[in-house]
Design a protein around this motif. Structure first.
Motif, PDB file in Angstrom:
ATOM      1  N   TYR A 126      13.645   3.480   0.160  1.00  0.00           N
ATOM      2  CA  TYR A 126      12.251   3.803  -0.159  1.00  0.00           C
ATOM      3  C   TYR A 126      11.317   3.536   1.010  1.00  0.00           C
ATOM      4  N   TRP A 127      11.731   2.652   1.904  1.00  0.00           N
ATOM      5  CA  TRP A 127      10.887   2.376   3.059  1.00  0.00           C
ATOM      6  C   TRP A 127      10.707   3.603   3.933  1.00  0.00           C
ATOM      7  N   LEU A 128      11.731   4.454   3.956  1.00  0.00           N
ATOM      8  CA  LEU A 128      11.621   5.665   4.770  1.00  0.00           C
ATOM      9  C   LEU A 128      10.422   6.515   4.357  1.00  0.00           C
ATOM     10  N   PHE A 129      10.146   6.532   3.051  1.00  0.00           N
ATOM     11  CA  PHE A 129       9.003   7.320   2.572  1.00  0.00           C
ATOM     12  C   PHE A 129       7.688   6.776   3.133  1.00  0.00           C
ATOM     13  N   ALA A 130       7.661   5.463   3.302  1.00  0.00           N
ATOM     14  CA  ALA A 130       6.413   4.847   3.759  1.00  0.00           C
ATOM     15  C   ALA A 130       6.318   4.799   5.282  1.00  0.00           C
ATOM     16  N   ALA A 131       7.416   5.122   5.964  1.00  0.00           N
ATOM     17  CA  ALA A 131       7.438   4.947   7.427  1.00  0.00           C
ATOM     18  C   ALA A 131       6.288   5.641   8.173  1.00  0.00           C
ATOM     19  N   PRO A 132       6.020   6.935   7.907  1.00  0.00           N
ATOM     20  CA  PRO A 132       4.904   7.564   8.641  1.00  0.00           C
ATOM     21  C   PRO A 132       3.578   6.839   8.395  1.00  0.00           C
ATOM     22  N   ALA A 133       3.359   6.443   7.132  1.00  0.00           N
ATOM     23  CA  ALA A 133       2.110   5.743   6.823  1.00  0.00           C
ATOM     24  C   ALA A 133       2.062   4.397   7.529  1.00  0.00           C
ATOM     25  N   VAL A 134       3.202   3.720   7.606  1.00  0.00           N
ATOM     26  CA  VAL A 134       3.243   2.428   8.293  1.00  0.00           C
ATOM     27  C   VAL A 134       2.823   2.608   9.751  1.00  0.00           C
ATOM     28  N   LEU A 135       3.323   3.678  10.373  1.00  0.00           N
ATOM     29  CA  LEU A 135       2.965   3.945  11.775  1.00  0.00           C
ATOM     30  C   LEU A 135       1.466   4.182  11.923  1.00  0.00           C
ATOM     31  N   VAL A 136       0.915   5.053  11.070  1.00  0.00           N
ATOM     32  CA  VAL A 136      -0.509   5.372  11.180  1.00  0.00           C
ATOM     33  C   VAL A 136      -1.353   4.137  10.886  1.00  0.00           C
ATOM     34  N   VAL A 137      -0.977   3.407   9.838  1.00  0.00           N
ATOM     35  CA  VAL A 137      -1.734   2.211   9.466  1.00  0.00           C
ATOM     36  C   VAL A 137      -1.674   1.178  10.599  1.00  0.00           C
ATOM     37  N   ALA A 138      -0.513   1.055  11.226  1.00  0.00           N
ATOM     38  CA  ALA A 138      -0.393   0.133  12.352  1.00  0.00           C
ATOM     39  C   ALA A 138      -1.352   0.545  13.470  1.00  0.00           C
ATOM     40  N   GLY A 139      -1.465   1.846  13.716  1.00  0.00           N
ATOM     41  CA  GLY A 139      -2.299   2.338  14.810  1.00  0.00           C
ATOM     42  C   GLY A 139      -3.788   2.271  14.536  1.00  0.00           C
ATOM     43  N   VAL A 140      -4.232   2.752  13.376  1.00  0.00           N
ATOM     44  CA  VAL A 140      -5.682   2.847  13.168  1.00  0.00           C
ATOM     45  C   VAL A 140      -6.243   1.709  12.337  1.00  0.00           C
ATOM     46  N   ILE A 141      -5.399   0.870  11.746  1.00  0.00           N
ATOM     47  CA  ILE A 141      -5.936  -0.212  10.921  1.00  0.00           C
ATOM     48  C   ILE A 141      -5.517  -1.583  11.466  1.00  0.00           C
ATOM     49  N   VAL A 159      -6.614  -4.400   1.317  1.00  0.00           N
ATOM     50  CA  VAL A 159      -7.540  -5.084   2.224  1.00  0.00           C
ATOM     51  C   VAL A 159      -8.198  -4.061   3.165  1.00  0.00           C
ATOM     52  N   ALA A 160      -7.392  -3.085   3.621  1.00  0.00           N
ATOM     53  CA  ALA A 160      -7.946  -2.039   4.481  1.00  0.00           C
ATOM     54  C   ALA A 160      -9.041  -1.267   3.760  1.00  0.00           C
ATOM     55  N   ARG A 161      -8.853  -1.092   2.458  1.00  0.00           N
ATOM     56  CA  ARG A 161      -9.796  -0.379   1.622  1.00  0.00           C
ATOM     57  C   ARG A 161     -11.129  -1.119   1.529  1.00  0.00           C
ATOM     58  N   MET A 162     -11.048  -2.457   1.633  1.00  0.00           N
ATOM     59  CA  MET A 162     -12.240  -3.271   1.396  1.00  0.00           C
ATOM     60  C   MET A 162     -12.973  -3.633   2.681  1.00  0.00           C
ATOM     61  N   THR A 163     -12.267  -3.530   3.815  1.00  0.00           N
ATOM     62  CA  THR A 163     -12.869  -3.940   5.071  1.00  0.00           C
ATOM     63  C   THR A 163     -13.992  -2.994   5.462  1.00  0.00           C
ATOM     64  N   PRO A 164     -15.108  -3.526   5.978  1.00  0.00           N
ATOM     65  CA  PRO A 164     -16.209  -2.650   6.385  1.00  0.00           C
ATOM     66  C   PRO A 164     -15.765  -1.655   7.455  1.00  0.00           C
ATOM     67  N   ILE A 193     -10.325   6.115   6.305  1.00  0.00           N
ATOM     68  CA  ILE A 193     -10.889   6.302   4.970  1.00  0.00           C
ATOM     69  C   ILE A 193      -9.859   6.932   4.037  1.00  0.00           C
ATOM     70  N   THR A 194      -9.224   8.016   4.485  1.00  0.00           N
ATOM     71  CA  THR A 194      -8.438   8.830   3.552  1.00  0.00           C
ATOM     72  C   THR A 194      -7.094   8.189   3.195  1.00  0.00           C
ATOM     73  N   ILE A 195      -6.399   7.591   4.171  1.00  0.00           N
ATOM     74  CA  ILE A 195      -5.055   7.083   3.872  1.00  0.00           C
ATOM     75  C   ILE A 195      -5.070   5.954   2.827  1.00  0.00           C
ATOM     76  N   PRO A 196      -5.904   4.908   3.021  1.00  0.00           N
ATOM     77  CA  PRO A 196      -5.866   3.860   1.994  1.00  0.00           C
ATOM     78  C   PRO A 196      -6.175   4.366   0.586  1.00  0.00           C
ATOM     79  N   ILE A 197      -7.177   5.233   0.423  1.00  0.00           N
ATOM     80  CA  ILE A 197      -7.493   5.652  -0.955  1.00  0.00           C
ATOM     81  C   ILE A 197      -6.363   6.486  -1.544  1.00  0.00           C
ATOM     82  N   ILE A 198      -5.762   7.368  -0.738  1.00  0.00           N
ATOM     83  CA  ILE A 198      -4.679   8.205  -1.268  1.00  0.00           C
ATOM     84  C   ILE A 198      -3.465   7.351  -1.618  1.00  0.00           C
ATOM     85  N   VAL A 199      -3.069   6.459  -0.710  1.00  0.00           N
ATOM     86  CA  VAL A 199      -1.911   5.600  -0.985  1.00  0.00           C
ATOM     87  C   VAL A 199      -2.167   4.782  -2.246  1.00  0.00           C
ATOM     88  N   TRP A 200      -3.346   4.182  -2.319  1.00  0.00           N
ATOM     89  CA  TRP A 200      -3.664   3.290  -3.439  1.00  0.00           C
ATOM     90  C   TRP A 200      -3.597   4.035  -4.770  1.00  0.00           C
TER      91      TRP A 200
END
Lengths: 309, 272
Positions: A29-44, B108-113, B144-151
């Motif tokens: 199931y982690w494979l499904f989340a892998a692209p999101a993990v990459l993007v989240v790591a980069g922009v968040i 947490v990403a969803r809540m951060t300013p 903005i879009t990724i956290p709300i969609i994932v959640w």
């Protein structure tokens, strides 16, 4: 995070798995989340860590970073403008939470009933929270105009003298709270309405037989049952009120003077007007700690409400 | 008699609750259809007489309104599509793999300013020469879009019984096929809700474009704000522009109010 175990997680761990899966259960199931993990790591996650690093640097845009340890934080707590902005944020947040919670709960009780045109009126009621904040803020600005604004005219109709609205340090924060209440009461209404929709019928039937009146039923049955939802609304509202930016920035930019400069506006000005990147990052770190604590509170409230997203 | 009083009280409170929303939007419409003389008259003129379209013509003629509209479409469209492509499978993976920690990170990403992402991303885009480009705005709007969609998707996938996918896999389907042909079709309402909310929050976003948008890559909200500060303030065109900016969002709200109500009372989180 390792020592914090949420109540629901504990319960989950205690329960035996209802269905036995193959050994590669989790990795698959982690494979499904892998692209999101990459993007989240980069922009968040990267911005978070970089901010933490910057908060320990003396860094202005154009110059280079210089390590100063915790000096930015020490300086912040000596900066009266920062302390005052904390005060403004507290003032703004308390009222921008309490009032929408009261009005939103009342509105949820109203919209929970059956009446003609309920769907249409609910859509109209929800519109403020969907509307583009900048667009709405521009209209409010025109309405607050001391000489030509429609609000002072409406007040004159009921015999109240003209107000200064956002043009006086004394009334600017209450006026901004008015806009915030208008904007976000619908969100509280929706959350509480969701709670009301799931209420059982039986307690009301037996209470009616016992001769309880409406107030008693609200006080002793409805309120305790929807309380978890109100808690969730309070936490969400608190975080949102702390983050309020668009309307304040458009309507007053923190003015007059610094009378409506909240933490978020202070942060913006330090970073993008004075270009003090390190200093502004220290504000972000403080902000972040507050928001994380509130988020954990939200998770806790959400688990307590047994609320399925 | 008492019943009538209760009923009157009920409709009175309904009126008090709904009228502020109605008044502000009606005033916005009124301002946008009046000439400048009526807009600055005191006592105010409420009903445009005669209504004029001049403000709307001015908005398109005197500004690059069409360009900014197109920028908004590109930024929001790009961020929502990438958000769905990345976020929907992630919601599935998190729900089925019980990745609680990643779920908390998303929350947490969803809540951060939003401002807290802006300083590092601004420096990053400055170094790579992307400040003032549409690409930089699309990337930033993913916050903005990724956290709300994932959640939202986590919630929808958690409510779909596992047994159907297990049955499909016993019949020889791969994990991807079980997701694509069994779970995803059942979670389509969630995809709609997530997509709509991501669209609204991304469209409404103001601050990212203020800092990262260039003269030609601004999105609508910051473009309208700039016309307020840098040009002669005249209320009619400003109100017309404000109305045009928020119109797509209001239309979506009216058309998809059922999905929005479902999504917000479930996800319960707005953007910052």
């Amino acid at each position: 995070m390792t020592t914090t175990i949420l109540p629901a997680e504990l319960a989950e761990r205690a329960q035996p798995a209802p269905f036995t899966h193959s050994a590669d259960f989790t990795p698959r199931y982690w494979l499904f989340a892998a692209p999101a993990v990459l993007v989240v790591a980069g922009v968040i996650v990267f911005p978070w860590l970089f901010t933490l690093y910057m908060s320990t640097q003396d860094w202005k845009i154009g110059g280079g970073p210089e390590f100063v340890g915790l000096q930015n934080f020490a300086e912040l707590f000596r900066d009266t403008r920062f302390i005052e902005s904390m005060g403004h944020t507290l003032y703004f947040t308390v009222l921008a939470v309490v009032l929408p919670i009261l009005f939103g709960t009342a509105a949820a009780l109203v919209f929970h009933r059956e009446f003609p045109f309920r769907g249409v009126l609910r859509t109209v009621f929800v519109m403020p929270m969907m509307a583009t904040p900048v667009a709405v803020a521009l209209v409010w600005t025109m309405m607050f105009h001391p000489q030509l604004g429609v609000l002072n005219y409406l007040l004159s109709l009921v015999g109240i003298g003209p107000q200064n609205w956002v043009y006086s340090p004394d009334t600017v924060i209450p006026t901004l709270i008015l806009v915030e209440v208008w904007h976000w009461t619908p969100l509280v209404m929706l959350i509480v309405l969701g709670g009301l929709a799931g209420l059982p019928r039986e307690p009301y039937e037996s209470a009616l037989i016992d001769g309880a009146n409406d107030w008693h039923m609200f006080r002793h049955i409805t309120l305790p049952l929807v309380w978890p939802f109100i808690m969730v609304a309070i936490v969400i509202r608190t975080i949102d009120a702390l983050k309020a930016f668009d309307t304040i920035f458009v309507i007053t930019q923190g003015g007059p003077g610094t009378a409506s400069e909240t933490l978020n506006i202070f942060l913006y000005l330090q970073a993008f007007q004075f270009y003090k990147i390190g200093y502004a990052s220290a504000v972000v770190v403080i902000f972040f700690v507050i928001v994380i604590m509130l988020s954990l509170l939200l998770l806790y409230a959400r688990q307590k409400s047994k609320w399925n997203a | 008699m008492k019943r009538l009083a209760t009923k009157l009280g009920f409709y009175a409170s309904l009126f008090v609750l709904v009228s502020p929303a109605v008044l502000v939007f009606l005033w916005m419409i009124s301002l946008s259809f009046k000439n400048e003389l009526d807009n600055t008259a005191f006592p105010p003129v409420f009903i445009p007489d005669p209504p004029t379209l001049k403000n709307y013509v001015d908005v398109f003629a005197q500004n690059n309104f069409a360009l900014y509209l197109w920028n908004s479409v590109l930024v929001t469209g790009g961020a929502v599509l990438i958000g769905l492509a990345v976020g929907v499978p992630a919601g599935y993976g998190i729900a089925r793999g019980k990745a609680t920690k990643f779920a908390i990170l998303i929350l947490v990403a969803r809540m951060t300013p939003a401002l807290s992402y802006l300083i590092p991303l601004f420096l990053l885009f400055q170094m790579t020469g992307l400040v003032g480009t549409i690409t930089a705005l699309v990337i930033t709007h993913l916050v903005i879009t990724i956290p709300i969609i994932v959640w939202i998707m986590i919630g929808y996938f958690e409510n779909i019984p596992m047994e159907l996918e297990d049955a499909a896999r016993i019949d020889g389907a791969s994990s991807w096929q079980a997701f694509r042909h069994v779970a995803l079709p059942l979670a389509m309402p969630g995809v709609t809700v997530g997509g709509i909310l991501a669209f609204i929050f991304s469209w409404n976003n103001f601050i990212f474009s203020v800092v990262l948008g260039g003269k030609n890559s601004r999105t609508l909200p910051s473009a309208v704000y700039n016309s307020l500060t840098f040009e002669q303030i005249s209320w009619g065109p400003l109100a017309a522009a404000a109305l045009l900016v928020t119109l797509p969002v209001l239309l979506v709200t009216v058309l998809a109010q059922r999905q929005i109500v479902a999504g917000l009372s479930a996800g319960g989180l707005k953007d910052g």
